[in-house]
Write a protein that holds these residues in place. Structure first.
Motif, PDB file in Angstrom:
ATOM      1  N   GLY A 116     -44.036 -16.877 -37.401  1.00 59.30           N
ATOM      2  CA  GLY A 116     -42.754 -18.104 -37.615  1.00 59.30           C
ATOM      3  C   GLY A 116     -43.613 -19.316 -37.002  1.00 59.30           C
ATOM      4  N   ARG A 117     -44.815 -19.359 -36.599  1.00 56.22           N
ATOM      5  CA  ARG A 117     -45.442 -20.411 -36.203  1.00 56.22           C
ATOM      6  C   ARG A 117     -45.628 -21.498 -37.295  1.00 56.22           C
ATOM      7  N   GLY A 118     -45.774 -22.835 -37.035  1.00 59.77           N
ATOM      8  CA  GLY A 118     -45.703 -23.732 -38.122  1.00 59.77           C
ATOM      9  C   GLY A 118     -47.001 -24.067 -38.569  1.00 59.77           C
ATOM     10  N   TYR A 161     -36.877 -35.124 -39.089  1.00 59.17           N
ATOM     11  CA  TYR A 161     -37.753 -34.056 -39.113  1.00 59.17           C
ATOM     12  C   TYR A 161     -39.196 -34.199 -38.820  1.00 59.17           C
ATOM     13  N   GLU A 162     -39.534 -33.433 -37.819  1.00 59.82           N
ATOM     14  CA  GLU A 162     -40.942 -33.215 -37.501  1.00 59.82           C
ATOM     15  C   GLU A 162     -41.591 -31.933 -37.752  1.00 59.82           C
ATOM     16  N   ARG A 163     -42.839 -31.797 -38.338  1.00 57.49           N
ATOM     17  CA  ARG A 163     -43.445 -30.635 -38.679  1.00 57.49           C
ATOM     18  C   ARG A 163     -43.071 -29.639 -37.281  1.00 57.49           C
ATOM     19  N   SER A 164     -42.588 -28.476 -37.738  1.00 58.71           N
ATOM     20  CA  SER A 164     -42.228 -27.478 -36.545  1.00 58.71           C
ATOM     21  C   SER A 164     -42.476 -26.101 -36.950  1.00 58.71           C
ATOM     22  N   ASP A 165     -41.819 -25.368 -35.892  1.00 58.64           N
ATOM     23  CA  ASP A 165     -41.885 -23.600 -36.281  1.00 58.64           C
ATOM     24  C   ASP A 165     -40.438 -23.320 -36.498  1.00 58.64           C
ATOM     25  N   VAL A 166     -40.568 -22.074 -36.927  1.00 58.73           N
ATOM     26  CA  VAL A 166     -39.195 -21.375 -36.959  1.00 58.73           C
ATOM     27  C   VAL A 166     -38.867 -20.570 -35.931  1.00 58.73           C
ATOM     28  N   CYS A 167     -40.033 -19.749 -35.324  1.00 62.13           N
ATOM     29  CA  CYS A 167     -39.790 -18.988 -34.271  1.00 62.13           C
ATOM     30  C   CYS A 167     -41.020 -18.887 -33.271  1.00 62.13           C
ATOM     31  N   VAL A 168     -40.651 -19.148 -31.869  1.00 61.92           N
ATOM     32  CA  VAL A 168     -41.816 -19.412 -31.036  1.00 61.92           C
ATOM     33  C   VAL A 168     -41.648 -18.296 -29.727  1.00 61.92           C
ATOM     34  N   ILE A 188     -35.577 -23.429 -31.929  1.00 61.24           N
ATOM     35  CA  ILE A 188     -36.329 -24.582 -31.951  1.00 61.24           C
ATOM     36  C   ILE A 188     -35.308 -25.651 -32.590  1.00 61.24           C
ATOM     37  N   SER A 189     -35.356 -26.945 -31.883  1.00 58.84           N
ATOM     38  CA  SER A 189     -34.334 -27.747 -32.382  1.00 58.84           C
ATOM     39  C   SER A 189     -34.565 -28.553 -33.618  1.00 58.84           C
TER      40      SER A 189
END
Length: 393
Positions: free
Chosen positions: A45-47, A340-347, A318-319
């Motif tokens: 889930g990491r980006g 929107y900034e490049r991000s993760d789904v689950c951390v 994650i927000s």
């Protein structure tokens, strides 16, 4: 006193970490340090950012010939992504046309309150420091604390016990938890493969719907003797310091010690851990006092009691969402979608590694406060003398 601080922004040139108060003579294993940073980058889930960064700590001071020398340890962690942001976020005035404004604040992030606090007309500078990218510097600091604790036979490890609505559903032994840090492939850092597969399905669902998912990680400290922390002042309690340490991590919204959450609705007779006394060679490893349970999570009255210290961090989703929530434009004050900034789904697994760092730094600080010593040899002598004292209590 052991202290640490960090500096740097998510897309800046580097992160900076500074640790002071480590005694002289602590062996510094740079491979271990690099692996801790690698572990923070892993997890299902990491980006895309994790495919860019290859975190490594460059030690500038405080370590010579493989050991600490008693002076502050300074480290830098280069941001590989800086080459894509050098003209966007220059130290000098630069070209305003190249600035990438965060024009609409993201619900759940520091964007809006930070912009109001610092009088920014967009949230770019808030995002840059509030980002969980900063936790990489904390992990570097925490690795040094863990190296010190290992010299005293104290270990810190973490695992994931819940992602979304799927959870482990049983206690895990420290031996099980310890094996997670040895894995070459990190999925969701759960000790049970079947539970981990169910957790993975939660991440997959969030990915399909453009959403994010949170969860719970557990950090366990093994080998900590009774007597670390104190009840005598509110700001010196081990439980209070651990709660502050974990709550300071990005996205952590609640902290639990032992069975703290369920204890609130359970009769005292089923919560408190009865005490017995055993013959020499039994007990908790430090004394001959024994417990059959550890509902207290290794802390009573703000003081460690010799059992495994167990603390959990509850992580919000994650927000930054790929399907953004409603927000308001900073410029027009009209309704729009959040940036929107490049991000993760689950951390959650990565947060567990950062949680280990914060717990290790907190415990190491209190260990140094209690046992003192400007060198590792002096600290060990004091520590061993104390263990003899409580063993013969």
């Amino acid at each position: 006193m052991l202290r640490f601080s960090t500096a740097g922004e998510s897309h800046g040139e580097a992160l900076v970490a500074l640790v002071s108060g480590l005694p002289a003579g602590v062996p510094v294993d740079q491979e271990y340090l690099s692996r801790e940073l690698w572990r923070r980058q892993q997890g299902y889930g990491r980006g895309g950012r994790m495919r860019i960064e290859k975190d490594a700590a460059h030690i500038l001071s405080g370590v010579r010939h493989g050991k600490t020398i008693g002076s502050p340890v300074a480290m830098t962690l280069a941001n590989n992504d800086w080459k894509n942001w050098e003209e966007i976020l220059p130290v000098s005035e630069g070209d305003a046309e190249k600035h990438k404004a965060v024009a609409s604040p993201r619900p759940g992030h520091a964007d809006l309150p930070g912009a109001l606090k610092y009088d920014f007309k967009d949230a770019r500078y808030i995002l840059e420091r509030a980002s969980a990218r900063e936790s990489a510097a904390r992990v570097a600091c925490g690795a040094l604390a863990q190296m010190l604790l290992r010299e005293l036979g104290i270990e810190v490890a973490s695992h994931v016990i819940r992602v979304g609505t799927e959870e482990l559903g049983r206690d895990a032994s420290f031996e099980e938890i310890r094996t997670i840090r040895e894995r070459e492939t990190v999925l969701l850092a759960c000790v049970d493969p079947e539970a981990e597969a169910r957790m993975k399905s939660q991440v997959d669902q969030a990915l399909r719907t453009g959403d994010t998912v949170g969860g719970v990680f557990e950090v366990v400290v093994h080998g900590l003797p009774p007597g670390v922390g104190t009840h005598v002042n509110w700001d010196e309690r081990l439980d209070g310091l651990l709660a502050q340490a974990l709550m300071s991590l990005q996205a952590v919204k609640a902290v639990e010690l032992g069975r703290g959450v369920t204890a609130a609705s359970t009769p005292g007779s089923q919560v408190h851990d009865a005490i017995a006394y055993a013959e020499e060679g039994s007990g908790d490893g430090f004394t001959r006092f024994t417990r059959e349970r550890n509902n207290a999570g290794g802390i009573e009255g703000g003081i460690s009691n010799g059992q495994d210290l167990v603390v959990r961090g509850y992580l919000k989703p994650i927000s930054t969402l790929r399907r953004p929530l409603p927000s308001v434009s900073f410029d027009t004050r009209e309704e729009t979608k959040a940036a929107y900034e490049r991000s993760d789904v689950c951390v959650v697994p990565a947060a567990g590694v950062a949680g280990e760092a914060m717990v290790a730094l907190t415990v190491a600080r209190l260990v140094i406060d209690k046992f003192g010593g400007d060198s590792l040899r002096e600290l060990k002598r004091n520590f061993d003398s104390y263990k003899d004292q409580i063993r013969n209590f």
